[in-house]
Design an enzyme around this catalytic site. Structure first.
Site, short mmCIF file in Angstrom:
data_model
loop_
_atom_site.label_atom_id
_atom_site.label_comp_id
_atom_site.label_asym_id
_atom_site.label_seq_id
_atom_site.Cartn_x
_atom_site.Cartn_y
_atom_site.Cartn_z
N LYS A 18 100.12 0.27 33.13
CA LYS A 18 100.95 1.45 33.33
C LYS A 18 102.11 1.47 32.33
CE LYS A 18 97.93 2.04 36.46
NZ LYS A 18 97.76 1.00 37.41
N TYR A 77 98.87 0.07 47.10
CA TYR A 77 97.81 0.58 46.22
C TYR A 77 96.42 0.25 46.80
CZ TYR A 77 94.66 0.63 42.21
OH TYR A 77 93.59 0.84 41.39
N ASP A 129 105.47 -5.80 43.92
CA ASP A 129 104.71 -5.08 42.91
C ASP A 129 105.66 -4.04 42.31
OD1 ASP A 129 103.08 -3.29 41.49
OD2 ASP A 129 101.35 -3.71 42.75
N ARG A 137 91.21 -19.32 26.56
CA ARG A 137 91.36 -18.95 27.98
C ARG A 137 92.60 -19.61 28.57
NH1 ARG A 137 88.80 -22.04 31.10
NH2 ARG A 137 86.71 -21.77 30.25
N1 PLP Z 1 99.57 -2.14 41.62
C1 PLP Z 1 99.81 -0.82 41.56
C2 PLP Z 1 101.05 -0.28 42.19
C3 PLP Z 1 98.91 0.03 40.92
O1 PLP Z 1 99.15 1.36 40.87
C4 PLP Z 1 97.73 -0.51 40.33
C5 PLP Z 1 96.74 0.35 39.66
O2 PLP Z 1 96.79 1.55 39.72
C6 PLP Z 1 97.52 -1.90 40.44
C7 PLP Z 1 98.46 -2.69 41.07
C8 PLP Z 1 96.27 -2.54 39.86
O3 PLP Z 1 96.38 -2.65 38.50
P1 PLP Z 1 95.11 -2.66 37.50
O4 PLP Z 1 94.45 -1.32 37.61
O5 PLP Z 1 95.73 -2.94 36.17
O6 PLP Z 1 94.23 -3.78 37.97
#
Ligand code: PLP
Length: 405
Positions: A219, A122, A194, A54
């Site tokens: 992604k 998001y 982000d 961990r």
């Molecule tokens: N940030 C963005 C722009 C996203 O599109 C997403 C998920 O779709 C996330 C963060 C969250 O990521 P995760 O689904 O891997 O937790």
């Protein structure tokens, strides 16, 4: 671990080569996966590099190094999801009195737990922020980040963190990173970006001064729609150990197998992005000229209001786009009834092309009024362009759109 000859190499070379041919035990060219949860001590009081997975794991270490290099950061923390990476950002907002033992207290930091966030970030990020706000860990303030006056007003009160997201989802609106990062930092806030939608192959917020970069590695970085994961990249070396301490403390670190898969996926990031982007440009141009399409939101089209900013700030327009059908929701239903090749599914950035109706899928949590205010029309459709032949993607869209005639 980075070899000397890689120091001046391009990112494309680094992403392929970091960790390759470094196995001292057997000379395996590709780094082995260490699935063990624990590592033995050499003797009493003699800890090796790792003790418990961990807190540290050799496989995770390599992908962290690759991602930190790609973003130009001092180090990265690999997490179990993108949301887990985001959640590390607000664990130690009081930088004058940090909890993480490795953190250096900053008496000049604003006394604040205020986090300023784009109102169209998001949805999962919003859910997390709202929950942390209710718990009292943070004070979350939403703002339209494209409205500089509103952003300045929000930053007029002491702010610990400004979170930015560009391009926005699903309308592909861009923000000027250099300008807004400076605005946030001049107000005393740390700034996190982000960067999920473009990946480090196309945008590097640290070059514009960001303190942190966050990725849902689910992604483009993994790129094969088979691992949920995240990364928090720290621009400053002093933040790396405290963030790693938090990831271990809350148990957010990425599993070894997922780290191995993500490392395998990221090796081809540049070629995947190049191909997907080339196809996306062709698809966007096709849609732009289609009579059933009212507008296409894609930064690679000269008609995009921030086409010039995209050229300045990004290394390419990316492979995400949205478009609005003139026939509204009825037209969306008709198109979605019979579309080949595109899977009707959320997420993005994989090898496979996806189609989404933001109004009823990714942004369903927003009320119809909030959707209307944000510009998410009932006829809006979002595409994630994958690695299929562009001609086949256009053929599939042409067949589906042809049903509207
Ligand atoms: N940030 C963005 C722009 C996203 O599109 C997403 C998920 O779709 C996330 C963060 C969250 O990521 P995760 O689904 O891997 O937790």
């Amino acid at each position: 671990m980075t070899k000397d000859y890689l120091k001046d190499a391009s990112l494309q070379t680094k992403v392929i080569n970091i960790g390759v041919d470094t196995d001292a035990a057997h000379g395996s060219v590709m780094p082995p996966i260490y699935l063990s949860t624990n590592f033995s001590f050499e003797g009493l009081g003699k800890k090796r590099t790792y003790d418990y997975a961990r807190s540290g794991n050799p496989t995770r270490e390599i992908i962290a190094e690759v991602i930190a290099e790609l973003e130009g950061g001092a180090g990265a923390v690999m997490t179990a999801s993108g949301l887990a990476a985001l959640d590390l950002l607000w664990q130690d907002l009081d930088r004058a009195n940090p909890i993480a033992p490795a953190a250096t207290p900053d008496p000049t930091a604003p006394k604040s737990k205020r986090v300023v966030v784009p109102h169209d970030c998001y949805g999962g990020t919003q859910r997390l922020l709202n929950a942390r706000h209710k718990q009292g860990l943070i004070e979350c303030v939403y703002v339209d980040q494209s409205d500089e006056a509103a952003l300045s007003a929000a930053l007029a009160e002491p702010t610990a963190l400004l979170l930015l997201e560009t391009p926005s989802n699903p309308l592909m609106r861009l923000i000027d990173l250099e300008k807004l990062i400076k605005l946030g930092q001049d107000a005393g806030a740390r700034v996190a970006v982000d960067n999920t939608f473009l990946s480090p192959a196309l945008q590097n917020p640290i070059t514009f001064g960001a303190d942190y970069v966050v990725h849902s590695t689910t992604k483009y970085i993994n790129g094969h729609s088979d691992v949920i994961g995240g990364a928090l990249v720290c621009a400053h070396a002093a933040d790396v150990l405290p963030m790693r301490w938090w990831a271990n403390c809350v148990g957010a670190t990425a599993p070894a197998f997922d780290s191995y898969m993500t490392l395998r996926g990221v090796r081809t990031l540049f070629v995947r992005i190049k191909q997907a982007q080339e196809s996306a440009q062709a698809v966007a141009e096709y849609l732009h000229n289609h009579p059933a399409v009212k507008v296409v939101h894609y930064p690679g089209l000269p008609s995009h209001p921030q086409h010039d900013l995209a050229k300045r700030q990004q290394k390419g327009p990316g492979a995400m786009m949205s478009f609005e059908l003139a026939g509204g929701l009825e037209a969306v239903k008709t198109v979605f009834e019979d579309i080949d090749l595109f899977s009707l599914a959320e997420s993005l950035g994989g090898v496979e092309s996806l189609i989404v109706h933001p109004g009823s899928m990714t942004h369903a949590a927003m009320s119809p009024e909030a959707q209307a205010t944000a510009g998410i029309a009932p006829g809006l459709v979002r595409l994630s362009i994958g690695l299929e032949d562009a001609a086949d993607l256009i053929k599939a869209l042409d067949k589906a759109l042809g049903r509207l005639a």
